[in-house]
Scaffold this motif. Structure first.
Motif, PDB file in Angstrom:
ATOM      1  N   GLY A   1       0.805  -1.212   0.000  1.00 21.84           N
ATOM      2  CA  GLY A   1       0.000   0.000   0.000  1.00 21.84           C
ATOM      3  C   GLY A   1       0.841   1.266   0.000  1.00 21.84           C
ATOM      4  O   GLY A   1       0.346   2.347  -0.295  1.00 21.84           O
ATOM      5  N   ARG A   2       2.114   1.144   0.309  1.00 18.18           N
ATOM      6  CA  ARG A   2       3.022   2.301   0.261  1.00 18.18           C
ATOM      7  C   ARG A   2       3.186   2.820  -1.158  1.00 18.18           C
ATOM      8  O   ARG A   2       3.565   3.962  -1.363  1.00 18.18           O
ATOM      9  N   TYR A   3       2.916   1.964  -2.132  1.00 22.36           N
ATOM     10  CA  TYR A   3       3.142   2.319  -3.528  1.00 22.36           C
ATOM     11  C   TYR A   3       1.873   2.770  -4.238  1.00 22.36           C
ATOM     12  O   TYR A   3       1.920   3.125  -5.411  1.00 22.36           O
ATOM     13  N   GLY A   4       0.758   2.754  -3.529  1.00 22.68           N
ATOM     14  CA  GLY A   4      -0.505   3.205  -4.082  1.00 22.68           C
ATOM     15  C   GLY A   4      -1.644   2.382  -3.503  1.00 22.68           C
ATOM     16  O   GLY A   4      -1.416   1.340  -2.895  1.00 22.68           O
ATOM     17  N   PRO A   5      -2.874   2.851  -3.677  1.00 20.21           N
ATOM     18  CA  PRO A   5      -4.027   2.134  -3.133  1.00 20.21           C
ATOM     19  C   PRO A   5      -4.143   0.716  -3.699  1.00 20.21           C
ATOM     20  O   PRO A   5      -4.108   0.512  -4.910  1.00 20.21           O
ATOM     21  N   VAL A   6      -4.251  -0.254  -2.788  1.00 20.36           N
ATOM     22  CA  VAL A   6      -4.409  -1.662  -3.168  1.00 20.36           C
ATOM     23  C   VAL A   6      -5.896  -1.945  -3.316  1.00 20.36           C
ATOM     24  O   VAL A   6      -6.682  -1.696  -2.404  1.00 20.36           O
ATOM     25  N   LYS A   7      -6.273  -2.469  -4.473  1.00 22.45           N
ATOM     26  CA  LYS A   7      -7.669  -2.770  -4.764  1.00 22.45           C
ATOM     27  C   LYS A   7      -8.065  -4.146  -4.217  1.00 22.45           C
ATOM     28  O   LYS A   7      -9.160  -4.323  -3.686  1.00 22.45           O
TER      29      LYS A   7
END
Length: 74
Positions: free
Chosen positions: A20-26
């Protein structure tokens, strides 16, 4: 992305937090070994945006988690 070489200690919540540090996890899918009810060592992580997946791949491929070196691919 596909994350391989996970230890049996790693849970979905760990992956959501770390990736999640790299972007929103779907979505995170972590198939279980049906005989033992433990992780097979592989997880499938879907991000909301393709560039977030690319960023996670660049930063986490051959990174370490729970003492294991990860293999991350698309």
């Amino acid at each position: 992305i596909i994350v391989e070489n996970l230890t049996k200690n790693v849970k979905v919540a760990h992956l959501e937090e770390i990736f999640g540090r790299y972007g929103p996890v779907k979505d995170v899918s972590m198939p279980l070994n049906q005989t033992y009810g433990t992780s097979r060592g592989t997880a499938y992580i879907m991000f909301e945006e393709p560039e977030h997946a690319d960023n996670a791949l660049v930063h986490m491929h051959e990174g370490q988690l729970d003492g294991a070196v990860l293999s991350v691919s698309v």
